[in-house]
Design an enzyme around this catalytic site. Structure first.
Site, PDB file in Angstrom:
ATOM      1  N   SER A   4      -3.534   2.843   8.461  1.00 19.36           N
ATOM      2  CA  SER A   4      -2.960   1.512   8.714  1.00 19.36           C
ATOM      3  C   SER A   4      -3.635   0.827   9.913  1.00 19.36           C
ATOM      4  O   SER A   4      -4.560   0.038   9.731  1.00 19.36           O
ATOM      5  CB  SER A   4      -1.449   1.621   8.888  1.00 19.36           C
ATOM      6  OG  SER A   4      -0.893   0.346   8.925  1.00 19.36           O
ATOM      7  N   ARG A   5      -3.174   1.126  11.100  1.00 19.68           N
ATOM      8  CA  ARG A   5      -3.809   0.597  12.304  1.00 19.68           C
ATOM      9  C   ARG A   5      -3.783   1.682  13.368  1.00 19.68           C
ATOM     10  O   ARG A   5      -2.776   2.394  13.516  1.00 19.68           O
ATOM     11  CB  ARG A   5      -3.071  -0.650  12.822  1.00 19.68           C
ATOM     12  CG  ARG A   5      -3.373  -1.921  12.030  1.00 19.68           C
ATOM     13  CD  ARG A   5      -4.817  -2.408  12.222  1.00 19.68           C
ATOM     14  NE  ARG A   5      -5.115  -3.594  11.455  1.00 19.68           N
ATOM     15  CZ  ARG A   5      -5.687  -3.612  10.235  1.00 19.68           C
ATOM     16  NH1 ARG A   5      -6.005  -2.467   9.656  1.00 19.68           N
ATOM     17  NH2 ARG A   5      -5.941  -4.743   9.629  1.00 19.68           N
ATOM     18  N   HIS A  27     -12.812   3.353   9.233  1.00 18.73           N
ATOM     19  CA  HIS A  27     -12.140   2.172   8.655  1.00 18.73           C
ATOM     20  C   HIS A  27     -12.789   1.791   7.317  1.00 18.73           C
ATOM     21  O   HIS A  27     -13.220   0.665   7.113  1.00 18.73           O
ATOM     22  CB  HIS A  27     -12.188   0.987   9.639  1.00 18.73           C
ATOM     23  CG  HIS A  27     -11.020   0.052   9.458  1.00 18.73           C
ATOM     24  ND1 HIS A  27     -10.312  -0.479  10.492  1.00 18.73           N
ATOM     25  CD2 HIS A  27     -10.448  -0.461   8.332  1.00 18.73           C
ATOM     26  CE1 HIS A  27      -9.353  -1.264  10.033  1.00 18.73           C
ATOM     27  NE2 HIS A  27      -9.420  -1.264   8.716  1.00 18.73           N
ATOM     28  N   GLN A  28     -12.815   2.779   6.425  1.00 22.13           N
ATOM     29  CA  GLN A  28     -13.460   2.536   5.131  1.00 22.13           C
ATOM     30  C   GLN A  28     -12.465   2.549   3.980  1.00 22.13           C
ATOM     31  O   GLN A  28     -12.869   2.461   2.812  1.00 22.13           O
ATOM     32  CB  GLN A  28     -14.566   3.560   4.882  1.00 22.13           C
ATOM     33  CG  GLN A  28     -14.043   4.971   4.581  1.00 22.13           C
ATOM     34  CD  GLN A  28     -15.129   5.919   4.124  1.00 22.13           C
ATOM     35  OE1 GLN A  28     -15.916   6.394   4.927  1.00 22.13           O
ATOM     36  NE2 GLN A  28     -15.193   6.224   2.837  1.00 22.13           N
ATOM     37  N   ALA A  29     -11.165   2.654   4.291  1.00 26.82           N
ATOM     38  CA  ALA A  29     -10.184   2.785   3.200  1.00 26.82           C
ATOM     39  C   ALA A  29     -10.251   1.598   2.241  1.00 26.82           C
ATOM     40  O   ALA A  29     -10.055   1.744   1.043  1.00 26.82           O
ATOM     41  CB  ALA A  29      -8.781   2.939   3.775  1.00 26.82           C
ATOM     42  N   PHE A  30     -10.542   0.428   2.774  1.00 24.83           N
ATOM     43  CA  PHE A  30     -10.569  -0.780   1.929  1.00 24.83           C
ATOM     44  C   PHE A  30     -11.846  -0.881   1.103  1.00 24.83           C
ATOM     45  O   PHE A  30     -11.937  -1.732   0.213  1.00 24.83           O
ATOM     46  CB  PHE A  30     -10.501  -2.037   2.822  1.00 24.83           C
ATOM     47  CG  PHE A  30     -11.805  -2.324   3.536  1.00 24.83           C
ATOM     48  CD1 PHE A  30     -12.184  -1.599   4.650  1.00 24.83           C
ATOM     49  CD2 PHE A  30     -12.673  -3.284   3.058  1.00 24.83           C
ATOM     50  CE1 PHE A  30     -13.396  -1.837   5.287  1.00 24.83           C
ATOM     51  CE2 PHE A  30     -13.900  -3.535   3.693  1.00 24.83           C
ATOM     52  CZ  PHE A  30     -14.251  -2.802   4.809  1.00 24.83           C
ATOM     53  N   ILE A  67       0.833  -1.211   0.000  1.00 27.30           N
ATOM     54  CA  ILE A  67       0.000   0.000   0.000  1.00 27.30           C
ATOM     55  C   ILE A  67       0.873   1.269   0.000  1.00 27.30           C
ATOM     56  O   ILE A  67       0.653   2.191  -0.784  1.00 27.30           O
ATOM     57  CB  ILE A  67      -0.967  -0.002   1.206  1.00 27.30           C
ATOM     58  CG1 ILE A  67      -1.946  -1.181   1.085  1.00 27.30           C
ATOM     59  CG2 ILE A  67      -1.719   1.319   1.315  1.00 27.30           C
ATOM     60  CD1 ILE A  67      -2.802  -1.438   2.317  1.00 27.30           C
ATOM     61  N   GLU A  82     -11.047   1.568  18.125  1.00 24.65           N
ATOM     62  CA  GLU A  82     -12.153   1.589  17.157  1.00 24.65           C
ATOM     63  C   GLU A  82     -13.114   0.412  17.295  1.00 24.65           C
ATOM     64  O   GLU A  82     -14.255   0.488  16.845  1.00 24.65           O
ATOM     65  CB  GLU A  82     -11.606   1.623  15.722  1.00 24.65           C
ATOM     66  CG  GLU A  82     -10.938   0.321  15.290  1.00 24.65           C
ATOM     67  CD  GLU A  82     -10.472   0.356  13.831  1.00 24.65           C
ATOM     68  OE1 GLU A  82      -9.769   1.308  13.468  1.00 24.65           O
ATOM     69  OE2 GLU A  82     -10.807  -0.575  13.084  1.00 24.65           O
ATOM     70  N   ASP A  95      -8.299   6.951   9.455  1.00 27.72           N
ATOM     71  CA  ASP A  95      -9.290   5.953   9.031  1.00 27.72           C
ATOM     72  C   ASP A  95      -9.348   4.832  10.064  1.00 27.72           C
ATOM     73  O   ASP A  95     -10.213   3.960   9.986  1.00 27.72           O
ATOM     74  CB  ASP A  95      -8.918   5.388   7.652  1.00 27.72           C
ATOM     75  CG  ASP A  95      -9.999   4.460   7.123  1.00 27.72           C
ATOM     76  OD1 ASP A  95     -11.168   4.899   7.072  1.00 27.72           O
ATOM     77  OD2 ASP A  95      -9.699   3.294   6.783  1.00 27.72           O
TER      78      ASP A  95
HETATM   79  P1  NAD Z   1       2.829  -4.763   3.645  1.00 28.57           P
HETATM   80  O1  NAD Z   1       3.199  -5.893   4.542  1.00 28.57           O
HETATM   81  O2  NAD Z   1       2.877  -4.966   2.172  1.00 28.57           O
HETATM   82  O3  NAD Z   1       3.764  -3.509   3.981  1.00 28.57           O
HETATM   83  C1  NAD Z   1       4.109  -3.127   5.266  1.00 28.57           C
HETATM   84  C2  NAD Z   1       5.477  -2.483   5.201  1.00 28.57           C
HETATM   85  O4  NAD Z   1       5.796  -2.025   6.504  1.00 28.57           O
HETATM   86  C3  NAD Z   1       6.583  -3.455   4.767  1.00 28.57           C
HETATM   87  O5  NAD Z   1       7.352  -2.904   3.720  1.00 28.57           O
HETATM   88  C4  NAD Z   1       7.405  -3.641   6.035  1.00 28.57           C
HETATM   89  O6  NAD Z   1       8.799  -3.858   5.785  1.00 28.57           O
HETATM   90  C5  NAD Z   1       7.171  -2.315   6.722  1.00 28.57           C
HETATM   91  N1  NAD Z   1       7.497  -2.359   8.140  1.00 28.57           N
HETATM   92  C6  NAD Z   1       7.463  -3.416   8.992  1.00 28.57           C
HETATM   93  N2  NAD Z   1       7.902  -3.047  10.207  1.00 28.57           N
HETATM   94  C7  NAD Z   1       8.210  -1.741  10.119  1.00 28.57           C
HETATM   95  C8  NAD Z   1       8.729  -0.800  11.047  1.00 28.57           C
HETATM   96  N3  NAD Z   1       9.024  -1.162  12.312  1.00 28.57           N
HETATM   97  N4  NAD Z   1       8.941   0.452  10.623  1.00 28.57           N
HETATM   98  C9  NAD Z   1       8.671   0.817   9.344  1.00 28.57           C
HETATM   99  N5  NAD Z   1       8.194  -0.034   8.416  1.00 28.57           N
HETATM  100  C10 NAD Z   1       7.961  -1.291   8.808  1.00 28.57           C
HETATM  101  O7  NAD Z   1       1.396  -4.283   4.117  1.00 28.57           O
HETATM  102  P2  NAD Z   1       0.312  -3.477   3.266  1.00 28.57           P
HETATM  103  O8  NAD Z   1      -0.556  -4.426   2.525  1.00 28.57           O
HETATM  104  O9  NAD Z   1       0.979  -2.385   2.534  1.00 28.57           O
HETATM  105  O10 NAD Z   1      -0.584  -2.881   4.438  1.00 28.57           O
HETATM  106  C11 NAD Z   1      -0.097  -1.908   5.342  1.00 28.57           C
HETATM  107  C12 NAD Z   1      -1.049  -1.798   6.504  1.00 28.57           C
HETATM  108  O11 NAD Z   1      -2.289  -1.230   6.039  1.00 28.57           O
HETATM  109  C13 NAD Z   1      -1.469  -3.181   7.076  1.00 28.57           C
HETATM  110  O12 NAD Z   1      -0.600  -3.551   8.097  1.00 28.57           O
HETATM  111  C14 NAD Z   1      -2.875  -2.948   7.581  1.00 28.57           C
HETATM  112  O13 NAD Z   1      -2.783  -2.770   8.972  1.00 28.57           O
HETATM  113  C15 NAD Z   1      -3.321  -1.658   6.909  1.00 28.57           C
HETATM  114  N6  NAD Z   1      -4.553  -1.796   6.123  1.00 28.57           N
HETATM  115  C16 NAD Z   1      -5.586  -0.948   6.381  1.00 28.57           C
HETATM  116  C17 NAD Z   1      -6.763  -1.011   5.645  1.00 28.57           C
HETATM  117  C18 NAD Z   1      -7.909  -0.068   5.869  1.00 28.57           C
HETATM  118  O14 NAD Z   1      -9.027  -0.298   5.364  1.00 28.57           O
HETATM  119  N7  NAD Z   1      -7.727   1.045   6.567  1.00 28.57           N
HETATM  120  C19 NAD Z   1      -6.884  -2.003   4.669  1.00 28.57           C
HETATM  121  C20 NAD Z   1      -5.808  -2.854   4.427  1.00 28.57           C
HETATM  122  C21 NAD Z   1      -4.645  -2.739   5.156  1.00 28.57           C
END
Ligand code: NAD
Length: 338
Positions: free
Chosen positions: A240-241, A302-305, A162, A270, A265
């Site tokens: 993200s979270r 939490h609607q990004a997805f 992402i 939440e 988001d």
């Molecule tokens: P991904 O695993 O592809 O990427 C995560 C990146 O974070 C990786 O490159 C990893 O090396 C890096 N990382 C790990 N530990 C780290 C640290 N300590 N410091 C900095 N970077 C670090 O994940 P993704 O698919 O890109 O998703 C990212 C996040 O988005 C997920 O963890 C999820 O929580 C969140 N997400 C949110 C929604 C939403 O609707 N809001 C939907 C999907 C995912």
């Protein structure tokens, strides 16, 4: 392995009408017996999975050791998460109980990255305020001034699937993109993203977007100390979270002006709020309610997805994960402890 005549019963927790619509549509030939329930999965609701070999859970379901033990006791063997993150699951406990776990690692990274960009633009140009003003017949521009995004420095924390798409989109706005990741992504470097230490990224960025997972190392990554390193008036976007940000420290940062805008988001607490209509309830979370009183804080639930494409991919992958488990095949989306 089960005989093909028996459709595997799957209890789907935290189910919403759109989950039912998409999962049913992709459950070709009713390969699995899908039981949709609205309840959130937690120790007290685990018994609802009685008689199911599999459970399907979402982001705010509680999959701690106690719940997993109860599920296993009710005969559950497979857990499929219809989301990417699995921070809500105790993987060590699942492994010890012999539960197989799978997730949907990437359903539409574009959905999340595009939402993060939308939040940033909305925050910067005060679209959320303008929308309400115009509906009220107020066409004054006072307080709606933004900044050109072009030429600004944007920091991306976490450049996996992402974050790298976010970086690519924002590069198109003419921004300098700085990144911090424990594992730099060569695709980002190719488009000119520069990896720098976290402190430098925080000190130089006009806007930050968080895309790293929630881990013990990233819990409250944005706290009083890191906020103190940021530029005055920085914009922060978190899709993200929630627990990546210490919300009370963010409130202090907004009050002092260090944080010029915050778009969320996701929110640490939440699970008691999001995905439900609480419009006639008294919300008890004072930190959340304080956040929503600031004009420069924008929250989506939490609607990004939440795009058509993402829901179709989630349904397809979730059902295919179930079939892999049922057939005893190797599942490419299995989550295993390291
Ligand atoms: P991904 O695993 O592809 O990427 C995560 C990146 O974070 C990786 O490159 C990893 O090396 C890096 N990382 C790990 N530990 C780290 C640290 N300590 N410091 C900095 N970077 C670090 O994940 P993704 O698919 O890109 O998703 C990212 C996040 O988005 C997920 O963890 C999820 O929580 C969140 N997400 C949110 C929604 C939403 O609707 N809001 C939907 C999907 C995912």
């Amino acid at each position: 392995m089960l005989s093909s005549a028996d459709a595997m019963k799957v209890t789907i927790f935290s189910s919403k009408p759109y989950d039912e619509q998409f999962l049913n549509a992709w459950n070709t030939g009713s390969a699995h017996e899908l039981v949709f329930i609205e309840n959130r999965l937690k120790p007290s609701t685990a018994a609802l999975a009685e008689g199911s070999l599999a459970v399907c859970a979402f982001v705010n379901d509680v999959l701690d050791a106690e719940t997993l033990k109860k599920l296993a006791g009710h005969g559950v063997r497979f857990i499929v998460l219809r989301c990417a993150g699995f921070n809500n699951l105790d993987l060590v406990a699942a492994t010890a109980l012999g539960l197989k776990v799978a997730r949907v690692p990437a359903y539409s990274p574009f959905a999340v990255a595009e939402h993060a960009v939308a939040l940033l633009l909305c925050l910067n140009r005060h679209i959320h305020k303008a929308y309400n003003r115009v509906r009220d017949g107020n066409f004054s521009l006072d307080g709606l001034m933004g900044h050109d995004v072009s030429g600004k420095t944007v920091g991306v924390i976490g450049t996996g699937i992402i974050g790298s798409i976010f970086a690519r989109i924002i590069t198109g706005f003419g921004c300098e993109v700085l990144a911090y990741d424990v594992r730099p992504n060569p695709d980002c470097e190719k488009i000119g993203v520069r990896y720098v230490p976290l402190d430098e990224l925080l000190a130089r960025s006009h806007a930050l977007s968080l895309h790293c997972p929630l881990l013990p190392q990233t819990h409250h990554l944005i706290d009083e100390k890191t906020i103190a390193l940021m530029r005055d008036g920085v914009y922060i976007v978190n899709t993200s979270r929630g627990a990546l940000i210490d919300a009370e420290a963010a409130i202090a940062g907004i009050k002092s002006g260090r944080i010029g805008g915050l778009a969320l988001d996701v929110y640490e607490e939440e699970s008691e709020l999001f995905f439900e209509d609480l419009s006639v309830s008294i919300i008890q979370d004072d930190v959340f309610m304080r956040l929503t009183t600031f004009p420069n804080v924008l929250v989506t639930g939490h609607q990004a997805f939440f795009t058509h494409e993402a829901l179709a991919n989630i349904a397809q992958t979730t059902l295919s994960n179930l079939t892999d488990f049922e057939m005893g095949r190797d599942c490419p989306n299995a989550v295993r402890s390291k």
